[in-house]
Design an enzyme around this catalytic site. Structure first.
Site, PDB file in Angstrom:
ATOM      1  N   LEU A 124       4.406   3.019   3.526  1.00 11.31           N
ATOM      2  CA  LEU A 124       5.229   3.172   2.176  1.00 11.31           C
ATOM      3  C   LEU A 124       5.766   4.432   2.022  1.00 11.31           C
ATOM      4  CD1 LEU A 124       2.750   1.525  -0.307  1.00 11.31           C
ATOM      5  CD2 LEU A 124       4.836   0.162   0.873  1.00 11.31           C
ATOM      6  N   ASP A 125       6.924   4.575   1.378  1.00  9.17           N
ATOM      7  CA  ASP A 125       7.275   6.041   1.297  1.00  9.17           C
ATOM      8  C   ASP A 125       6.347   6.884   0.402  1.00  9.17           C
ATOM      9  OD1 ASP A 125       9.514   4.854   2.625  1.00  9.17           O
ATOM     10  OD2 ASP A 125      10.730   4.793   0.548  1.00  9.17           O
ATOM     11  N   TYR A 126       6.699   8.234   0.534  1.00 10.57           N
ATOM     12  CA  TYR A 126       5.783   9.054   0.050  1.00 10.57           C
ATOM     13  C   TYR A 126       5.571   8.807  -1.471  1.00 10.57           C
ATOM     14  CZ  TYR A 126       4.291  13.647  -1.465  1.00 10.57           C
ATOM     15  OH  TYR A 126       3.857  14.971  -2.231  1.00 10.57           O
ATOM     16  N   GLU A 127       6.500   8.521  -1.996  1.00 12.02           N
ATOM     17  CA  GLU A 127       6.679   8.366  -3.577  1.00 12.02           C
ATOM     18  C   GLU A 127       6.233   7.068  -3.940  1.00 12.02           C
ATOM     19  OE1 GLU A 127       9.355  10.050  -7.344  1.00 12.02           O
ATOM     20  OE2 GLU A 127       9.767  10.701  -5.360  1.00 12.02           O
ATOM     21  N   THR A 128       6.312   6.119  -3.050  1.00 12.34           N
ATOM     22  CA  THR A 128       6.013   4.573  -3.718  1.00 12.34           C
ATOM     23  C   THR A 128       4.517   4.461  -3.520  1.00 12.34           C
ATOM     24  OG1 THR A 128       8.020   4.045  -2.531  1.00 12.34           O
ATOM     25  CG2 THR A 128       6.409   2.249  -3.130  1.00 12.34           C
TER      26      THR A 128
END
Length: 275
Positions: A124-128
Site C-alpha cells: 500500500l502507498d505510504y499515506e494509504t
C-alpha cells in the site's frame, strides 16, 4: 519452521506441488532435497500416494531478515499460513534502505517472534491506511504471489472524493504511465499500462462522495489517478488535485476476498469503517 498440511484428496506430494500448488522448479527441488514432508517422523516419498485426510508435516528452512521493532498493529486474520494486519497511514510497508527499521514489516517480524518468516505479498502507498496480507512461510508466499498476479484476490477500498458523483456506479478504464516531469507521480496515458477500477457510491452529498472501490489491476497510485482523471480527486490528495488538509488523504484499503491457497476455504477479511 514446521507446518501441518492435511491432504484434500488422494495424491502424491509431487502432484500436490506441481499440479495443485504449481510451485517453481527450484522450490520443489529444495523441498525434495530437504525431505521436507514427513509423516510420523518418517520422510514421505514424493512419488507415493498420500490418502485424503492424512496430515503430514512440512519442515521449511526459511527466515526473514527484518530488524525487530516492537510496535503492535491490529490483526484482522491469522492462521498457520497467513496473517492480515492493519497498516496505519504514514507508514511504509517494507524498508527501502539499509538501516531502515520503522516499517510495517519490521513491526510484524517483532509481533510474530520467534516465528522466523514473514513476507508481505502486496503493498500500500505510504499515506494509504489499510489491510496488508502477510505470508508466514515460503510456500504461502509463492502461492499468494501468483494469485495476486492472476487477479484472484478481490481488493476493495473506501474513498472520499471531491464533488457529487452523477453516476452511482461506474468503471474507469484509463491506461496509467509514469509522469516524465515527476519521479513518483503517475498519469493517464495512451502508452501506459491497461488499468481498470470499478466503484459504487455509498454516500453522496453536494460537496463529496463516499465510494466503495474495487481494484482490478494493481498500478501505482491507480485509484488516485483514476478518480482525478474523471474530475473527482480523493479528498486531501494534493498530488492529484485534491484540496490540502491536515489529515491523510481519504483512501483506505479495508477488504480482501480470496480462496485460501492451501485450505481452499473462502476467506473474507474486512474492517468496517465509520464516516
Amino acid at each position: 519452521m514446521i507446518i501441518p498440511y492435511t491432504f484434500l484428496k488422494t495424491q502424491s506430494v509431487d502432484e500436490l506441488l506441481q499440479e495443485d500448488w504449481q510451485l517453481g522448479k527450484k522450490l520443489r527441488h529444495q523441498l525434495r532435497m530437504d525431505q521436507a514432508f514427513t509423516h510420523h517422523d518418517e520422510p514421505v516419498p514424493f512419488h507415493e500416494l498420500v490418502h485424503q485426510g492424512e496430515t503430514v508435516h512440512i519442515t521449511l528452512q526459511a527466515q526473514s531478515s527484518y530488524a525487530l521493532t516492537h510496535v503492535e498493529h491490529e490483526r484482522l486474520y491469522e492462521d498457520e499460513h497467513l496473517l492480515g494486519v492493519w497498516k496505519p497511514a504514514f507508514l511504509k510497508v517494507h524498508p527501502n534502505e539499509v538501516g531502515e527499521h520503522d516499517t510495517l514489516m519490521n513491526h510484524v517480524q517483532a509481533m510474530t517472534a520467534p516465528h522466523p518468516y514473514v513476507e508481505h505479498v502486496h503493498r500500500l502507498d505510504y499515506e494509504t491506511a489499510g489491510l496488508v496480507l502477510i505470508a508466514k512461510h515460503p510456500i504461502a508466499k509463492n502461492l499468494l504471489d501468483r494469485m495476486f498476479e492472476r487477479g484472484e484476490v478481490e481488493r476493495f477500498y473506501e474513498a472520499v472524493v471531491e464533488g457529487r458523483l452523477l453516476k452511482k456506479r461506474g468503471t474507469i478504464r484509463q491506461a496509467i504511465g509514469r509522469d516524465r516531469h515527476h519521479q513518483t507521480k503517475r498519469h493517464t496515458s495512451e502508452t501506459g499500462k491497461a488499468s481498470r477500477t470499478t466503484y459504487e457510491a455509498i454516500e453522496v452529498t453536494q460537496h463529496y462522495s463516499v465510494v466503495r472501490v474495487q481494484l482490478h489491476t494493481g498500478r501505482t497510485h491507480q485509484i488516485r489517478v483514476h478518480f482525478s482523471s474523471i474530475g473527482h480527486p480523493i479528498v486531501g490528495d494534493e498530488m492529484y488535485g485534491g484540496e490540502k488538509q491536515d489529515e491523510p488523504y481519504a483512501l483506505v484499503a479495508n477488504e480482501l476476498n480470496f480462496i485460501h491457497p492451501i485450505t481452499k476455504e473462502k476467506i473474507s477479511i474486512k474492517k468496517e469503517l465509520s464516516h
